[in-house]
Design an enzyme around this catalytic site. Structure first.
Site, short mmCIF file in Angstrom:
data_model
loop_
_atom_site.label_atom_id
_atom_site.label_comp_id
_atom_site.label_asym_id
_atom_site.label_seq_id
_atom_site.Cartn_x
_atom_site.Cartn_y
_atom_site.Cartn_z
CG PHE A 14 -60.72 24.46 20.45
CD1 PHE A 14 -60.91 23.67 21.57
CD2 PHE A 14 -61.18 24.00 19.24
CE1 PHE A 14 -61.54 22.44 21.48
CE2 PHE A 14 -61.81 22.77 19.13
CZ PHE A 14 -62.00 21.99 20.24
CB SER A 15 -58.34 29.83 19.55
OG SER A 15 -58.97 29.68 18.30
CB VAL A 17 -58.51 34.12 14.97
CG1 VAL A 17 -57.49 34.32 13.86
CG2 VAL A 17 -58.75 32.64 15.23
CG ASP A 131 -64.39 20.73 13.55
OD1 ASP A 131 -65.57 20.45 13.24
OD2 ASP A 131 -64.08 21.70 14.26
N1 LIG Z 1 -55.55 32.35 9.36
C1 LIG Z 1 -56.69 33.00 9.45
N2 LIG Z 1 -56.93 34.11 8.70
C2 LIG Z 1 -58.12 34.77 8.79
N3 LIG Z 1 -59.14 34.40 9.61
C3 LIG Z 1 -58.95 33.30 10.37
C4 LIG Z 1 -57.73 32.55 10.34
N4 LIG Z 1 -57.85 31.52 11.19
C5 LIG Z 1 -59.09 31.61 11.73
N5 LIG Z 1 -59.75 32.67 11.25
C6 LIG Z 1 -61.13 33.10 11.59
O1 LIG Z 1 -61.40 32.74 12.93
C7 LIG Z 1 -62.47 31.77 12.99
C8 LIG Z 1 -62.19 30.80 14.11
O2 LIG Z 1 -60.98 30.11 13.82
P1 LIG Z 1 -60.83 28.54 14.07
O3 LIG Z 1 -62.00 27.79 13.52
O4 LIG Z 1 -59.49 28.12 13.56
O5 LIG Z 1 -60.87 28.53 15.66
P2 LIG Z 1 -61.23 27.34 16.65
O6 LIG Z 1 -61.08 27.88 18.04
O7 LIG Z 1 -60.38 26.15 16.33
O8 LIG Z 1 -62.75 27.10 16.30
P3 LIG Z 1 -63.68 25.84 16.15
O9 LIG Z 1 -62.89 24.65 16.56
O10 LIG Z 1 -64.85 26.17 17.00
O11 LIG Z 1 -64.05 25.77 14.67
C9 LIG Z 1 -62.51 31.15 11.59
O12 LIG Z 1 -63.80 30.62 11.25
C10 LIG Z 1 -62.12 32.33 10.70
O13 LIG Z 1 -63.25 33.15 10.45
#
Ligand SMILES: Nc1ncnc2c1ncn2[C@@H]1O[C@H](COP(=O)(O)OP(=O)(O)OP(=O)(O)O)[C@@H](O)[C@H]1O
Length: 344
Positions: A14-15, A17, A131
């Site tokens: 979704f994003s 980071v 999740d």
């Molecule tokens: N606050 C944070 N500090 C450090 N690393 C982070 C942080 N938030 C996310 N990450 C890193 O970024 C990765 C992706 O973040 P996240 O899982 O929140 O994204 P997403 O787009 O919701 O992914 P998905 O839904 O596919 O799991 C995490 O697995 C982690 O390695």
């Protein structure tokens, strides 16, 4: 708040980071280093849901803290940004992968205890995470871990019309596969999968068969019969019993987070020391870890909108229909997460 986007530290479905540094007197209320989770405004639904859920959950030392949101325009695109506390140790999946094998049981206990405390807070406030997996548990500099990624989280009362699949197939509970139920017991099943992964170095369901390379057969295994993931022999009897309580197929009979917090596997004495049969150091000797450099398949998080054409005009589908809906003609390359069959 004045801030600058720094290097990328993670990618999700979704994003993206990145690190963010703040400057200026208006930023005194914020840490000078944060993580900023960003996506285009047009597809920022999951991020905005994450913000709302984190707001409602309030402070909890086992849940990643959110400092607010903001919008920017970058390369002509409007971006939605969510500011989070920065976890310098990355995620637990990488921690297991980088260790090259299972984690020592004392670490597994410590991490599991924090995750269960976080789940107590989430479930106690009427939410389910939907999740939970090691990629969504972040490691901080002091070794603490916190649950993150609330993009798919939902309130118990949320109307489920429009969503029939959410989460990551490998961690999905039987009731989610069979009936599209994503309530707190499904998080407990995913917790069991996470403990298996930490304590064996291999994902649940992959222990016997090598890489589970077929989503269809995985769904059938999860959804039908009495089979549960093999419980790692590396775990102590307490640990094995804990995992068994997570892998009760009937969601109504599965242990809750609150019950699990009192399980002997997570027991601590008043000083915060583990009171289990094995302590850190002792168990390192007892632990025979598999030295298998298994590379985790990067199962993706999914959320599938339901439309009339795939539901045959009804939101109620048989398990066979639901599972068939997950089958794709595409031959996936399981070694790359971006090539995994997307069932969103
Ligand atoms: N606050 C944070 N500090 C450090 N690393 C982070 C942080 N938030 C996310 N990450 C890193 O970024 C990765 C992706 O973040 P996240 O899982 O929140 O994204 P997403 O787009 O919701 O992914 P998905 O839904 O596919 O799991 C995490 O697995 C982690 O390695």
């Amino acid at each position: 708040m004045e801030w600058i986007r720094r290097e990328t530290i993670g990618h999700g479905s979704f994003s993206t980071v990145s690190l963010a540094t703040t400057s200026g007197s208006s930023c005194k209320a914020f840490p000078s280093l944060m993580a900023v989770k960003s996506s285009g405004v047009v597809c920022s639904g999951a991020l905005r849901n994450e913000r709302d859920v984190l707001d409602d959950l309030g402070d909890c030392s086992e849940i990643v803290r959110c400092f607010g949101e903001g919008r920017t325009v970058e390369n002509g695109e409007e971006i939605y940004n969510l500011f989070l506390e920065y976890a310098s140790g990355g995620n637990l999946a990488d921690r297991v992968k980088n260790s090259g094998e299972a984690l020592p049981e004392c670490e597994v206990r410590r991490y599991t205890r924090s995750i269960v405390k976080g789940l107590c807070h989430i479930h106690g406030n009427g939410f389910s995470h939907c999740d939970l997996k090691l990629e969504n548990v972040l490691v901080f500099g002091d070794g603490d871990v916190k649950i993150s990624d609330f993009g798919l989280a939902k309130r118990r009362s949320d109307d489920e019309i429009g969503v029939e699949i959410r989460g990551t197939p490998l961690y999905m509970a039987p009731e989610s596969v069979n009936h599209g139920e994503f309530e707190s017991p499904a998080d407990i099943w995913a917790l069991g999968c996470s403990v298996v992964e930490m304590s064996s170095g291999k994902t649940a369901w992959c222990l016997e068969d090598g890489v589970m390379n077929n989503v269809m057969s995985l769904m059938v295994r999860i959804g039908s019969g009495d089979e549960v993931p093999r419980i790692p022999v590396e775990l102590s009897e307490e640990g094995r019993d804990f995992v068994r309580k997570c892998f009760v197929k009937n969601a109504a009979e599965r242990w809750t987070a609150e019950m699990l917090l009192d399980h002997p596997f997570l027991a601590v004495d008043d000083d915060g020391d583990e009171s289990g049969s094995l302590r850190c150091g002792e168990e390192d000797e007892a632990l025979v870890s598999p030295r298998n450099p298994f590379d985790f398949p990067g199962w993706n998080s999914v959320q599938s909108p339901v439309n009339e054409s795939v539901t045959f005009g009804s939101l109620v589908r048989s398990p066979e229909e639901r599972i068939s809906g997950l089958v794709s003609e595409k031959v996936p390359d399981w070694s790359e997460s971006c090539d995994w069959v997307n069932v969103r």
